[in-house]
Design a protein around this motif. Structure first.
Motif: not given
Lengths: 100, 150
Positions: B4-14, B33-38
């Motif tokens: 992943s490019p450095a600009a990407d932030t891992l939000v969650s995994a399943l 997750l989408g609702a939480r992330e807006g």
């Protein structure tokens, strides 16, 4: 997923609610085909309560649509939410089904 | 191995089970997750749908002829400019859905082919869909952007 069944005129009206996703597609297809095989008139599927449909859900409708066409009976869909309509448009299903 | 490019932030995994019933849990997780992330509604809808289509392929065909334990994992990354990337990683047979042909438009319901619409939907709802095979794993990256909300 939830399906309510009414008789309107000579047609069966199916009011579907919930998600037409892959896990629900088989039971949905079975419910549709049960109505196809146990009734003789038209079928109207009301999708007002459906907020999600994937290709598996489309497939279930196509299976029922083909069976109804072969039997020369009418299958119509109604009350599609905008995002559901978009899925139908992209996949070309809007032109395959009577939609009101 | 992540690239992943450095600009990407891992939000969650399943971790996802290798059965079709697990798809509802995975899309519900993604939706929450989408609702939480807006995420805008259209982005969330398109991403849930695309992830479902990809998972359906992997679960239906990826493990029929393998004798190791199935591993399926979803990783969600926040990207710049409101984009969201989902990486689907599995250890099933090599399968690149990016090259799948789209079904020809059918003129009538009699002629319509059953199946094949998943990739068409993914291409419509995603900004990009990319695939690589590395270390015995399929890595499919699905990127959706806020312009899907238009």
């Amino acid at each position: 997923m939830h399906i309510e069944r009414d008789l309107v005129g000579g047609d069966v009206l199916l009011k579907v609610a919930g998600r037409l996703d892959t896990p629900n597609a088989k039971p949905f297809e079975a419910s549709l085909m049960e109505v196809v095989s146990t009734t003789g008139g038209g079928i109207v599927v009301n999708l007002a309560g459906v907020d999600y449909v994937s290709s598996s859900g489309l497939r279930a409708l196509l299976v029922a649509g083909k069976a109804m066409r072969t039997a020369k009976r009418r299958l119509a869909l109604e009350a599609l939410q905008p995002q559901i309509r978009e899925v139908f448009d992209i996949s070309g299903f809007s032109t395959l089904f009577e939609i009101s | 191995m992540s690239t992943s490019p450095a600009a990407d932030t891992l939000v969650s995994a399943l971790q996802v089970g290798a059965e079709l019933a697990a798809i509802s849990d995975a899309t519900a997780w993604l939706g929450a997750l989408g609702a939480r992330e807006g995420w805008p509604d259209a982005l969330r809808f398109g991403l849930e749908l695309s992830v479902e289509e990809a998972l359906t392929n992997v679960i239906s065909y990826g493990f029929a002829a393998v004798d190791h334990a199935p591993q399926i994992r979803l990783e969600v990354y926040r990207q710049p400019h409101g984009r969201v990337a989902v990486r689907l990683i599995d250890n099933g047979i090599a399968f690149d859905p990016t090259g799948l042909p789209e079904p020809d438009p059918a003129a009538s319901i009699e002629e319509a082919r059953i199946g094949g619409h998943g990739v068409q939907l993914m291409r419509h709802f995603l900004e990009s869909l990319s695939y690589r095979r590395a270390g015995g794993e399929n890595q499919l990256t699905l990127v959706a952007g806020p312009k899907a909300a238009d």
